[in-house]
Design a protein around this motif. Structure first.
Motif, PDB file in Angstrom:
ATOM      1  N   VAL A 104      60.166  44.863  -4.294  1.00 26.12           N
ATOM      2  CA  VAL A 104      59.549  46.152  -4.650  1.00 26.12           C
ATOM      3  C   VAL A 104      58.039  46.071  -4.401  1.00 26.12           C
ATOM      4  N   LEU A 105      57.430  44.963  -4.830  1.00 26.37           N
ATOM      5  CA  LEU A 105      55.988  44.767  -4.612  1.00 26.37           C
ATOM      6  C   LEU A 105      55.668  44.695  -3.114  1.00 26.37           C
ATOM      7  N   VAL A 106      56.520  43.993  -2.376  1.00 26.61           N
ATOM      8  CA  VAL A 106      56.325  43.888  -0.917  1.00 26.61           C
ATOM      9  C   VAL A 106      56.402  45.277  -0.290  1.00 26.61           C
ATOM     10  N   TYR A 107      57.358  46.076  -0.754  1.00 27.48           N
ATOM     11  CA  TYR A 107      57.514  47.441  -0.227  1.00 27.48           C
ATOM     12  C   TYR A 107      56.240  48.255  -0.462  1.00 27.48           C
ATOM     13  N   PHE A 108      55.695  48.180  -1.667  1.00 29.64           N
ATOM     14  CA  PHE A 108      54.482  48.955  -1.966  1.00 29.64           C
ATOM     15  C   PHE A 108      53.290  48.465  -1.147  1.00 29.64           C
ATOM     16  N   VAL A 109      53.209  47.166  -0.927  1.00 26.70           N
ATOM     17  CA  VAL A 109      52.117  46.622  -0.099  1.00 26.70           C
ATOM     18  C   VAL A 109      52.239  47.150   1.330  1.00 26.70           C
ATOM     19  N   LEU A 110      53.477  47.146   1.859  1.00 26.83           N
ATOM     20  CA  LEU A 110      53.701  47.636   3.228  1.00 26.83           C
ATOM     21  C   LEU A 110      53.389  49.124   3.350  1.00 26.83           C
ATOM     22  N   VAL A 111      53.813  49.892   2.354  1.00 25.63           N
ATOM     23  CA  VAL A 111      53.562  51.342   2.378  1.00 25.63           C
ATOM     24  C   VAL A 111      52.065  51.618   2.279  1.00 25.63           C
ATOM     25  N   MET A 112      51.360  50.859   1.432  1.00 29.83           N
ATOM     26  CA  MET A 112      49.914  51.081   1.279  1.00 29.83           C
ATOM     27  C   MET A 112      49.157  50.732   2.560  1.00 29.83           C
ATOM     28  N   GLN A 113      49.685  49.765   3.320  1.00 24.33           N
ATOM     29  CA  GLN A 113      49.053  49.424   4.597  1.00 24.33           C
ATOM     30  C   GLN A 113      49.279  50.522   5.636  1.00 24.33           C
ATOM     31  N   GLY A 114      50.302  51.342   5.407  1.00 25.08           N
ATOM     32  CA  GLY A 114      50.510  52.512   6.252  1.00 25.08           C
ATOM     33  C   GLY A 114      51.298  52.279   7.522  1.00 25.08           C
ATOM     34  N   ASN A 115      51.792  51.090   7.743  1.00 24.21           N
ATOM     35  CA  ASN A 115      52.548  50.857   8.977  1.00 24.21           C
ATOM     36  C   ASN A 115      54.014  50.523   8.705  1.00 24.21           C
ATOM     37  N   PHE A 116      54.557  51.128   7.636  1.00 21.77           N
ATOM     38  CA  PHE A 116      55.971  50.899   7.317  1.00 21.77           C
ATOM     39  C   PHE A 116      56.808  52.049   7.833  1.00 21.77           C
ATOM     40  N   ASP A 117      57.876  51.688   8.558  1.00 19.34           N
ATOM     41  CA  ASP A 117      58.759  52.708   9.127  1.00 19.34           C
ATOM     42  C   ASP A 117      60.204  52.312   8.848  1.00 19.34           C
ATOM     43  N   TRP A 118      60.911  53.145   8.083  1.00 15.56           N
ATOM     44  CA  TRP A 118      62.302  52.839   7.717  1.00 15.56           C
ATOM     45  C   TRP A 118      63.197  52.697   8.953  1.00 15.56           C
ATOM     46  N   GLN A 119      62.874  53.454  10.024  1.00 18.82           N
ATOM     47  CA  GLN A 119      63.727  53.444  11.223  1.00 18.82           C
ATOM     48  C   GLN A 119      63.318  52.357  12.216  1.00 18.82           C
ATOM     49  N   GLY A 120      62.184  51.731  11.983  1.00 15.71           N
ATOM     50  CA  GLY A 120      61.662  50.758  12.939  1.00 15.71           C
ATOM     51  C   GLY A 120      61.947  49.316  12.546  1.00 15.71           C
ATOM     52  N   LEU A 121      61.207  48.436  13.205  1.00 17.20           N
ATOM     53  CA  LEU A 121      61.412  47.001  12.969  1.00 17.20           C
ATOM     54  C   LEU A 121      61.037  46.594  11.548  1.00 17.20           C
ATOM     55  N   SER A 122      59.916  47.137  11.055  1.00 24.52           N
ATOM     56  CA  SER A 122      59.488  46.772   9.697  1.00 24.52           C
ATOM     57  C   SER A 122      60.549  47.164   8.672  1.00 24.52           C
TER      58      SER A 122
END
Lengths: 84, 201
Positions: free
Chosen positions: B43-61
């Protein structure tokens, strides 16, 4: 050089296989040393339900991802971090 | 009374279970709490990724996050199940004739030892630390005759009550053992006779 997304699915499968083998060993212990006990039945039932639930959730979440996509590792001798 | 055949692998005639002891529930609770705390990591990793702004559910990340989290939770669940199994299979049994120590050390190692109640020499209770004092749990060390090894009942609830029960059972066993010895002897031999040479041969 590129890696298809299915490669990561393969890595996941290997991890899951190891999980499955250790789980079977645990269940074997449960049956061998606590056969017929109510506690062992509850443990086994909850273990199965949660494991199946986790796998179902994983399948549900990745169903919309196009696994034919590829990750380009090196292009013109440089690593493209933007893909992450 | 507990079903003897289910709980003892080699029950003896006339034997019954006095105590069937697992570790204190707080030990299992602490273990579960540890895994619940670890469950927040994805959950923490998810929030860090989202805050960085380069998280895409459909992509590699997204794919790596889903597969990584799934494996993480599967193994967390496996280790938690192992803890539950360890708690469930670690058991100390006191019957009217013996004490039995069953410990599941790891997946491929299981220790089962037993001793007659009359072989016990001394019992020590060790309960030290903040949590053992608060929750009234501790270790019971039982020194047995003829061996350096000690029986250790680990992290059990109310160790003093257990000690009383064991010493009481041992005393009853000694009395029963002495009575059985007296009853086995023929009436004319009940009085001890001086040992003769022929008896020794």
């Amino acid at each position: 050089m590129s890696i298809q997304f299915t490669f990561f699915l393969g890595v996941y499968f290997v991890g899951f296989l190891f999980f499955f083998i250790v789980s079977l060993l645990n269940i074997y212990h449960l049956f061998k040393y606590a056969k017929g006990a109510l506690g062992s039945k509850i443990l086994l039932f909850s273990y199965s339900i949660v494991t199946i639930g986790l796998l179902a959730l994983t399948a549900f979440l990745i169903k919309d991802i196009d696994l034919r996509q590829s990750l380009i590792l090196f292009e013109n001798n440089s690593f493209d971090f933007s893909q992450f | 009374m507990a079903n003897l055949a289910d709980r003892l692998h080699n029950p003896r005639p006339g034997e019954y279970i006095i105590l069937y002891i697992h570790r204190h529930w707080i030990i299992l609770f602490a273990s579960i709490m540890k895994y619940i705390a670890l469950a927040w990591v994805p959950v923490l990793v998810y929030f860090v990724l989202v805050m960085q702004g380069n998280f895409d559910w459909q992509g590699l990340s997204g794919l790596l996050f889903i597969l990584g989290s799934s494996l993480f939770y599967l193994y967390l669940w496996l280790f938690l199940f192992n803890s539950l199994l360890d708690h469930y299979l670690d058991v100390w049994i006191v019957t009217n004739e013996r004490i039995i120590n069953v410990e599941q050390i790891n997946l491929f190692s299981r220790l089962i030892s037993e001793k007659q109640l009359d072989k016990m020499q001394d019992i020590t209770v060790i309960s030290k630390g903040f949590w053992p004092t608060i929750f009234n749990y501790g270790d019971v060390h039982i020194q047995t005759a003829g061996s350096v090894e000690r029986f250790i009942f680990r992290q059990i609830h109310n160790p003093r009550r257990i000690v009383h029960a064991i010493t009481d059972a041992a005393e009853r066993y000694r009395i029963k053992f002495e009575l059985d010895l007296d009853n086995d002897q023929p009436p004319e031999q009940s009085q001890p006779k001086p040992m003769s040479i022929s008896q020794n041969e």
